[in-house]
Design an enzyme around this catalytic site. Structure first.
Site, short mmCIF file in Angstrom:
data_model
loop_
_atom_site.label_atom_id
_atom_site.label_comp_id
_atom_site.label_asym_id
_atom_site.label_seq_id
_atom_site.Cartn_x
_atom_site.Cartn_y
_atom_site.Cartn_z
N CYS A 40 49.76 47.42 52.85
CA CYS A 40 48.77 47.20 51.77
C CYS A 40 47.43 47.86 51.74
O CYS A 40 47.64 49.22 51.90
CB CYS A 40 48.49 45.81 51.33
N HIS B 106 53.56 43.58 50.52
CA HIS B 106 53.56 42.70 51.72
C HIS B 106 54.94 42.06 52.28
O HIS B 106 55.09 40.95 51.82
CB HIS B 106 52.49 41.56 51.35
N GLU C 289 55.50 40.80 55.12
CA GLU C 289 55.27 39.58 55.88
C GLU C 289 55.22 38.33 54.88
O GLU C 289 55.70 37.31 55.48
CB GLU C 289 53.97 39.79 56.76
#
Length: 244
Positions: free
Chosen positions: A114, A217, A219
């Site tokens: 990001c 993202h 994660e």
């Protein structure tokens, strides 16, 4: 052998339970979990103005993760702030910019997510749209309002890129989306590995697969789906760090 993965920290103002305003050096636990789950040992590298020890910490790392955060300060790519620019942190951005350049010079494997992706692009001579509305085309909604761990839109992978190989040579995935800035002109020696339907750059990489930028993202997506193929991005990165 588990590689040491340096995760570059952020900072924020926060009120503690006693309502005392404090500056916090922190990182989202999701990055830590993603590294641990997929074979790495995380090392948090905190922001502190004038902290030269961060360079020594980077030397000890086998790989680096530059995470999400506030907008990138446009002064780093030679532009003045425009009305739709979001919150920035100039001192933090200088810190991250310098450490990104240092990591690149040391040839460290870097996974940039990001804001981290945007910072990598700037550090390699590229620039950004300060807001999606400044593109010369219509854009999708890239700042989702639902649970940020859930997929939001499609991303189309380019064949024969490293990311395409990592994600099982699939042509299309669904990702979350949590940004309003994006890549404009690509930095030096980077190639686009995926785009969204509106042709926004969703990821890029270098030709050796040593450095990779991801606009979504991964994660966060592991929270709603622990078995998500997003694990494979972190697995690849940890393996690359061992081999470097």
């Amino acid at each position: 052998m588990r590689p040491v993965i340096g995760i570059l920290g952020a900072r924020a103002d926060q009120l503690d339970p006693l309502f005392i305003k404090k500056d916090r050096a922190y990182e989202n636990e999701r990055y830590v979990r993603a590294v641990c789950k997929n074979g790495g040992n995380p090392l948090l590298i905190p922001y502190c103005k004038g902290f030269k020890g961060a360079y020594d910490l980077i030397k000890q790392c086998d790989g680096l993760i530059f995470s999400g955060g506030k907008d990138v300060d446009p002064r780093l790519y030679g532009e003045e702030p425009q009305p739709l620019l979001g919150p920035i942190d100039y001192d933090l951005d200088l810190f991250l910019y310098d450490l990104m350049r240092y990591g690149i010079e040391m040839n460290k494997p870097i996974l940039a997510i990001c804001k981290g992706m945007q910072m990598m692009n700037v550090a390699l001579g590229g620039n950004l749209y300060q807001d999606l509305s400044l593109r010369n085309c219509e854009s999708l909604l890239h700042l989702q309002t639902e649970d940020k761990s859930l997929p939001h839109h499609e991303v189309f992978l380019k064949e024969h890129t490293k990311l395409w190989e990592i994600l099982d040579r699939t042509s299309k995935i669904h990702t979350n989306s949590l940004h309003h800035q994006c890549v404009k002109d690509l930095g030096k020696d980077l190639i686009i590995s995926s785009t969204s339907e509106d042709q926004l750059v969703e990821s890029f990489e270098d030709r050796e697969g040593l450095r990779m930028g991801i606009q979504w993202h991964p994660e966060e997506m592991l929270l709603s789906d622990p078995q998500s193929r997003m694990n494979q991005i972190f697995q690849y990165f940890n393996e690359k760090a061992i081999a470097a």
